[in-house]
Enzyme design. Structure first.
Site, PDB file in Angstrom:
ATOM      1  N   CYS A 164       0.817  -1.216   0.000  1.00 52.95           N
ATOM      2  CA  CYS A 164       0.000   0.000   0.000  1.00 52.95           C
ATOM      3  C   CYS A 164       0.857   1.277   0.000  1.00 52.95           C
ATOM      4  O   CYS A 164       1.492   1.566  -1.000  1.00 52.95           O
ATOM      5  CB  CYS A 164      -1.000  -0.053   1.153  1.00 52.95           C
ATOM      6  SG  CYS A 164      -2.464   0.914   0.808  1.00 52.95           S
TER       7      CYS A 164
ATOM      8  N   HIS B 284      -3.181  -5.515   1.741  1.00 57.27           N
ATOM      9  CA  HIS B 284      -2.491  -5.733   3.018  1.00 57.27           C
ATOM     10  C   HIS B 284      -2.469  -7.205   3.437  1.00 57.27           C
ATOM     11  O   HIS B 284      -3.319  -7.631   4.230  1.00 57.27           O
ATOM     12  CB  HIS B 284      -3.202  -4.942   4.122  1.00 57.27           C
ATOM     13  CG  HIS B 284      -3.045  -3.467   3.997  1.00 57.27           C
ATOM     14  ND1 HIS B 284      -2.059  -2.753   4.654  1.00 57.27           N
ATOM     15  CD2 HIS B 284      -3.762  -2.564   3.292  1.00 57.27           C
ATOM     16  CE1 HIS B 284      -2.181  -1.477   4.346  1.00 57.27           C
ATOM     17  NE2 HIS B 284      -3.200  -1.336   3.530  1.00 57.27           N
TER      18      HIS B 284
ATOM     19  N   GLU C 233      -0.651  -8.572   5.531  1.00 58.97           N
ATOM     20  CA  GLU C 233      -0.379  -8.671   6.982  1.00 58.97           C
ATOM     21  C   GLU C 233      -1.664  -8.625   7.805  1.00 58.97           C
ATOM     22  O   GLU C 233      -1.660  -8.923   8.994  1.00 58.97           O
ATOM     23  CB  GLU C 233       0.608  -7.577   7.425  1.00 58.97           C
ATOM     24  CG  GLU C 233       0.057  -6.166   7.558  1.00 58.97           C
ATOM     25  CD  GLU C 233      -0.218  -5.448   6.232  1.00 58.97           C
ATOM     26  OE1 GLU C 233      -0.045  -6.063   5.156  1.00 58.97           O
ATOM     27  OE2 GLU C 233      -0.621  -4.274   6.282  1.00 58.97           O
TER      28      GLU C 233
HETATM   29  N1  GLN Z   1      -3.850   6.181   1.014  1.00 57.28           N
HETATM   30  C1  GLN Z   1      -2.537   5.978   1.560  1.00 57.28           C
HETATM   31  C2  GLN Z   1      -1.497   6.768   0.770  1.00 57.28           C
HETATM   32  O1  GLN Z   1      -1.812   7.327  -0.224  1.00 57.28           O
HETATM   33  C3  GLN Z   1      -2.177   4.505   1.561  1.00 57.28           C
HETATM   34  C4  GLN Z   1      -3.129   3.734   2.438  1.00 57.28           C
HETATM   35  C5  GLN Z   1      -2.523   2.530   3.080  1.00 57.28           C
HETATM   36  O2  GLN Z   1      -1.319   2.358   3.168  1.00 57.28           O
HETATM   37  N2  GLN Z   1      -3.378   1.693   3.607  1.00 57.28           N
HETATM   38  O3  GLN Z   1      -0.365   6.847   1.143  1.00 57.28           O
END
Ligand code: GLN
Length: 190
Positions: free
Chosen positions: A77, A169, A171
């Protein structure tokens, strides 16, 4: 054979748990010198703008670039966004360690977080529970990057020789296959 988890912000503790469940020694990385001797590094979810700011402040930005030349890095992410070549909808300097172009918060407000099956193609193919939280989308993939995870038409997991990234994710599930795959990938550079 120790693995680091970037622990400046975000959900690093769950990545640490996943690695511990796989019997791997872990270290929470907060300074450049922590990278010394590690087999691999995980960059967790969180907020990519905050990551980049903090990484620069404590000189980890360049240190991670050097580290990734020899070792393996896994970003989920916000970690993926930070590792990308470019963000289309936000002017932020990224590490450029994997040739992907990403769009931040790409699923919009209505469905900004959801859980859905992802098809993964690591070692053997199968499905994986994908937990997406204000997730980015990979909108372009460059040469030398392999798509290894799919949600419908979207590529949600990709890799090059040293870097693995996922927009979701792993994890947050009890399924350890993706972490296991990352450990195997990192061991190749021993
Ligand atoms: N929206 C976040 C970003 O742009 C990422 C979200 C996340 O890591 N769950 O950095």
């Amino acid at each position: 054979m120790k693995f680091g988890i970037l622990a400046l912000q975000g959900d690093f503790a769950l990545h640490q748990k996943a690695l511990q469940r796989l019997g791997v020694e872990t270290l929470l990385v907060r300074k450049p010198e922590h990278l010394f001797g590690l087999m691999g590094l995980i960059m967790p979810g969180g907020e990519s703008t905050t990551f980049v700011k903090l990484l620069k402040e404590i000189a980890l930005f360049d240190a991670i670039r050097d580290f990734a030349r020899e070792r393996a890095v896994f970003g989920t992410c916000a970690g993926l966004i930070t590792l990308a070549r470019k963000i289309v909808n936000h002017p932020l300097e990224t590490l450029n360690l994997i040739d992907i172009v990403v769009q931040r918060n790409a699923y919009g407000r209505q469905i900004d977080s959801f859980v859905d099956a992802v098809r993964v193609n690591i070692n053997h193919s199968g499905t994986f529970e994908g937990v997406f939280i204000r997730a980015p989308k990979i909108v372009e993939i460059g040469e030398g990057v392999r798509a290894v995870g799919f949600h419908g038409e979207d590529v949600v997991m990709a890799e090059n020789d040293h870097v693995l990234v996922a927009t979701f994710h792993p994890e947050l599930t009890s399924d350890l296959r993706i972490h296991e795959y990352f450990i195997e990938k990192a061991r190749k550079f021993k």
